[in-house]
Motif scaffolding. Structure first.
Motif, PDB file in Angstrom:
ATOM      1  N   LEU A 183       0.820  -1.203   0.000  1.00 39.06           N
ATOM      2  CA  LEU A 183       0.000   0.000   0.000  1.00 39.06           C
ATOM      3  C   LEU A 183       0.860   1.262   0.000  1.00 39.06           C
ATOM      4  CD1 LEU A 183      -2.832  -1.049   2.469  1.00 39.06           C
ATOM      5  CD2 LEU A 183      -3.065  -0.649   0.019  1.00 39.06           C
ATOM      6  N   ARG A 184       1.964   1.212   0.722  1.00 37.16           N
ATOM      7  CA  ARG A 184       2.874   2.366   0.738  1.00 37.16           C
ATOM      8  C   ARG A 184       3.474   2.594  -0.650  1.00 37.16           C
ATOM      9  NH1 ARG A 184       4.316   4.197   5.830  1.00 37.16           N
ATOM     10  NH2 ARG A 184       3.589   2.904   7.574  1.00 37.16           N
ATOM     11  N   ALA A 185       3.772   1.492  -1.338  1.00 42.53           N
ATOM     12  CA  ALA A 185       4.338   1.605  -2.681  1.00 42.53           C
ATOM     13  C   ALA A 185       3.300   2.136  -3.672  1.00 42.53           C
ATOM     14  CB  ALA A 185       4.869   0.251  -3.140  1.00 42.53           C
ATOM     15  N   ILE A 186       2.044   1.724  -3.516  1.00 46.71           N
ATOM     16  CA  ILE A 186       0.970   2.191  -4.395  1.00 46.71           C
ATOM     17  C   ILE A 186       0.680   3.667  -4.164  1.00 46.71           C
ATOM     18  CG2 ILE A 186      -1.511   1.971  -4.849  1.00 46.71           C
ATOM     19  CD1 ILE A 186      -1.140  -1.068  -4.375  1.00 46.71           C
ATOM     20  N   GLY A 187       0.714   4.082  -2.907  1.00 48.34           N
ATOM     21  CA  GLY A 187       0.517   5.485  -2.589  1.00 48.34           C
ATOM     22  C   GLY A 187      -0.918   5.942  -2.726  1.00 48.34           C
ATOM     23  N   GLU A 188      -1.095   7.198  -3.111  1.00 51.08           N
ATOM     24  CA  GLU A 188      -2.418   7.825  -3.165  1.00 51.08           C
ATOM     25  C   GLU A 188      -3.153   7.452  -4.450  1.00 51.08           C
ATOM     26  OE1 GLU A 188      -3.627   9.654  -0.538  1.00 51.08           O
ATOM     27  OE2 GLU A 188      -1.818   8.886   0.418  1.00 51.08           O
ATOM     28  N   ARG A 189      -3.480   6.183  -4.565  1.00 54.20           N
ATOM     29  CA  ARG A 189      -4.197   5.687  -5.742  1.00 54.20           C
ATOM     30  C   ARG A 189      -5.195   4.624  -5.319  1.00 54.20           C
ATOM     31  NH1 ARG A 189       0.067   3.518  -9.910  1.00 54.20           N
ATOM     32  NH2 ARG A 189       1.219   3.023  -8.015  1.00 54.20           N
ATOM     33  N   ASP A 190      -6.168   4.355  -6.206  1.00 51.12           N
ATOM     34  CA  ASP A 190      -7.070   3.237  -5.987  1.00 51.12           C
ATOM     35  C   ASP A 190      -6.277   1.931  -6.040  1.00 51.12           C
ATOM     36  OD1 ASP A 190      -9.046   5.131  -5.978  1.00 51.12           O
ATOM     37  OD2 ASP A 190      -9.882   4.582  -7.933  1.00 51.12           O
ATOM     38  N   VAL A 191      -6.767   0.905  -5.354  1.00 53.77           N
ATOM     39  CA  VAL A 191      -6.066  -0.376  -5.320  1.00 53.77           C
ATOM     40  C   VAL A 191      -7.064  -1.516  -5.512  1.00 53.77           C
ATOM     41  CG1 VAL A 191      -6.244  -0.527  -2.799  1.00 53.77           C
ATOM     42  CG2 VAL A 191      -4.486  -1.837  -3.986  1.00 53.77           C
ATOM     43  N   THR A 192      -6.624  -2.544  -6.228  1.00 53.77           N
ATOM     44  CA  THR A 192      -7.412  -3.766  -6.406  1.00 53.77           C
ATOM     45  C   THR A 192      -6.709  -4.907  -5.696  1.00 53.77           C
ATOM     46  OG1 THR A 192      -8.285  -3.061  -8.548  1.00 53.77           O
ATOM     47  CG2 THR A 192      -8.332  -5.413  -8.069  1.00 53.77           C
ATOM     48  N   VAL A 193      -7.460  -5.670  -4.913  1.00 52.45           N
ATOM     49  CA  VAL A 193      -6.909  -6.794  -4.151  1.00 52.45           C
ATOM     50  C   VAL A 193      -7.513  -8.087  -4.686  1.00 52.45           C
ATOM     51  CG1 VAL A 193      -6.586  -7.817  -1.866  1.00 52.45           C
ATOM     52  CG2 VAL A 193      -6.706  -5.322  -2.107  1.00 52.45           C
ATOM     53  N   TYR A 194      -6.679  -8.942  -5.291  1.00 51.59           N
ATOM     54  CA  TYR A 194      -7.121 -10.248  -5.779  1.00 51.59           C
ATOM     55  C   TYR A 194      -6.928 -11.283  -4.673  1.00 51.59           C
ATOM     56  CZ  TYR A 194      -7.128  -8.364 -10.541  1.00 51.59           C
ATOM     57  OH  TYR A 194      -7.402  -7.629 -11.672  1.00 51.59           O
ATOM     58  N   ILE A 195      -7.953 -12.105  -4.449  1.00 52.24           N
ATOM     59  CA  ILE A 195      -7.926 -13.050  -3.332  1.00 52.24           C
ATOM     60  C   ILE A 195      -8.189 -14.473  -3.805  1.00 52.24           C
ATOM     61  CG2 ILE A 195      -8.934 -13.672  -1.099  1.00 52.24           C
ATOM     62  CD1 ILE A 195      -9.829 -10.740  -0.820  1.00 52.24           C
ATOM     63  N   ASN A 196      -7.321 -15.389  -3.393  1.00 51.62           N
ATOM     64  CA  ASN A 196      -7.567 -16.826  -3.495  1.00 51.62           C
ATOM     65  C   ASN A 196      -6.843 -17.465  -2.325  1.00 51.62           C
ATOM     66  OD1 ASN A 196      -8.320 -19.391  -4.341  1.00 51.62           O
ATOM     67  ND2 ASN A 196      -6.541 -19.612  -5.671  1.00 51.62           N
ATOM     68  N   SER A 197      -7.566 -17.683  -1.232  1.00 51.37           N
ATOM     69  CA  SER A 197      -6.923 -18.076   0.025  1.00 51.37           C
ATOM     70  C   SER A 197      -7.827 -18.977   0.850  1.00 51.37           C
ATOM     71  CB  SER A 197      -6.573 -16.823   0.838  1.00 51.37           C
ATOM     72  OG  SER A 197      -6.198 -17.149   2.164  1.00 51.37           O
ATOM     73  N   PRO A 198      -7.237 -19.994   1.527  1.00 52.10           N
ATOM     74  CA  PRO A 198      -8.015 -20.852   2.409  1.00 52.10           C
ATOM     75  C   PRO A 198      -8.169 -20.281   3.810  1.00 52.10           C
ATOM     76  CG  PRO A 198      -5.771 -21.635   2.363  1.00 52.10           C
ATOM     77  CD  PRO A 198      -5.828 -20.454   1.424  1.00 52.10           C
ATOM     78  N   GLY A 199      -7.649 -19.052   4.021  1.00 52.88           N
ATOM     79  CA  GLY A 199      -7.710 -18.462   5.353  1.00 52.88           C
ATOM     80  C   GLY A 199      -6.410 -18.672   6.106  1.00 52.88           C
ATOM     81  N   GLY A 200      -6.491 -18.618   7.421  1.00 52.88           N
ATOM     82  CA  GLY A 200      -5.286 -18.762   8.228  1.00 52.88           C
ATOM     83  C   GLY A 200      -5.458 -18.082   9.568  1.00 52.88           C
ATOM     84  N   ASP A 201      -4.544 -17.161   9.878  1.00 55.56           N
ATOM     85  CA  ASP A 201      -4.542 -16.475  11.166  1.00 55.56           C
ATOM     86  C   ASP A 201      -5.610 -15.378  11.157  1.00 55.56           C
ATOM     87  OD1 ASP A 201      -4.045 -14.918  13.415  1.00 55.56           O
ATOM     88  OD2 ASP A 201      -1.880 -15.215  13.314  1.00 55.56           O
ATOM     89  N   MET A 202      -6.673 -15.563  11.933  1.00 52.18           N
ATOM     90  CA  MET A 202      -7.766 -14.594  11.945  1.00 52.18           C
ATOM     91  C   MET A 202      -7.301 -13.242  12.473  1.00 52.18           C
ATOM     92  SD  MET A 202     -10.973 -14.300  11.114  1.00 52.18           S
ATOM     93  CE  MET A 202     -11.726 -15.931  11.147  1.00 52.18           C
TER      94      MET A 202
END
Length: 287
Positions: A61-80
């Motif tokens: 997020l710091r590298a993206i800076g002041e811009r919109d961001v898209t987060v792609y997810i494919n995960s079985p979960g983990g540490d809540m």
């Protein structure tokens, strides 16, 4: 709450059922690395002590800076706990966050998914919501205390699902009790998703790394079902890493339409049975 719970020895665990159904080969067809973040794999430390962590998301997020961001997810979960921290960090981002489920967003990953102002999901992808999972040992007083802590934590998760979807909190809590898998279209109907994801955004990558992830997943499922705590499983896989370098192979993408069951992992029953046989041969203390 986190310090209180962890001081009692509670650690959030992967659901063996979610891990078994997860297909790690599902990824985004195209990733614009300048404004996208990928949440592929276990939330928190994975088999090799890596995984999706708050530290990595914060750096992205710091590298993206002041811009919109898209987060792609494919995960079985983990540490809540890690999932909640990532959720809060995404919510703090100054610009629009869009989350997209390509294959699965289970448990802690479903919490991360809720951080999106716009939340898309493939029609054949799944959200999975459930109560916090853990392995624990202690006397009856300790176990009752931890159960009380977990009840409060689960109630907080039910509130979050309800606030996002505008469904009754009692309905969300009941779905969590049942460890519910929610297909894409149903997620939209419930208000957990704001829309469906286009099929051309999804690819299944036939790589050596994906095949290795499936093999590690089968072993992890078998060990989890045998009652081996996640910390011990991580140590085992870390030893594998130190003795066997991860192979690198060329990508061979093939499109996966969202109306097929390919977003769910192939049947690994044979692999799991083989691992169980191995465990019985070595006389594991957790069998």
């Amino acid at each position: 709450m986190k310090l209180k719970i962890q001081s009692r020895g509670l650690r959030s665990e992967l659901s063996p059922r979610a891990l078994e159904k997860w297909n790690p080969a599902i990824q985004a067809a195209v990733e614009n690395t300048s404004d996208t973040i990928t949440v592929y794999g276990v939330i928190g430390e994975d088999w090799y002590g890596e995984g999706v962590t708050l530290k990595r998301i914060d750096a992205a997020l710091r590298a993206i800076g002041e811009r919109d961001v898209t987060v792609y997810i494919n995960s079985p979960g983990g540490d809540m706990f890690e999932g909640i921290a990532i959720y809060n960090r995404l919510r703090e981002h100054s610009h629009k966050v869009t989350t997209k489920v390509l294959g699965m967003a289970a448990s802690a990953a479903s919490v991360i998914y809720l951080a999106g102002a716009e939340r898309q999901v493939a029609s054949s992808a799944f959200l999975m919501i459930h109560n916090c999972w853990t392995f624990l040992a202690g006397n009856r007083h300790h176990l009752r205390d931890v159960a009380d802590d977990m009840e409060e934590f689960d109630a907080a998760m039910a509130d979050l699902y309800a606030e996002t979807s505008e469904q009754p909190v009692e309905a969300m809590a009941e779905m969590m009790d049942d460890e519910t898998f929610i297909r894409g279209k149903r997620a939209v109907e419930l208000g957990l998703a704001t829309g469906l994801l286009s099929s051309d955004e999804i690819t299944q990558r036939d790589t050596e790394e994906a095949r290795q992830s499936n093999a590690l997943k089968a072993l992890d499922v078998a060990l989890a079902k045998a009652g081996v705590p996640r910390s011990e499983r991580r140590d085992l896989f870390a030893n594998f890493k130190s003795s066997t370098p991860r192979a690198a192979g060329g990508d061979t993408p093939r499109a996966v339409p969202t109306d097929t069951p390919s977003a769910v992992a192939p049947d690994l029953t044979a692999s799991i049975d083989a691992v169980k046989t191995l465990l019985s041969q070595i006389g594991g203390t957790h069998a």
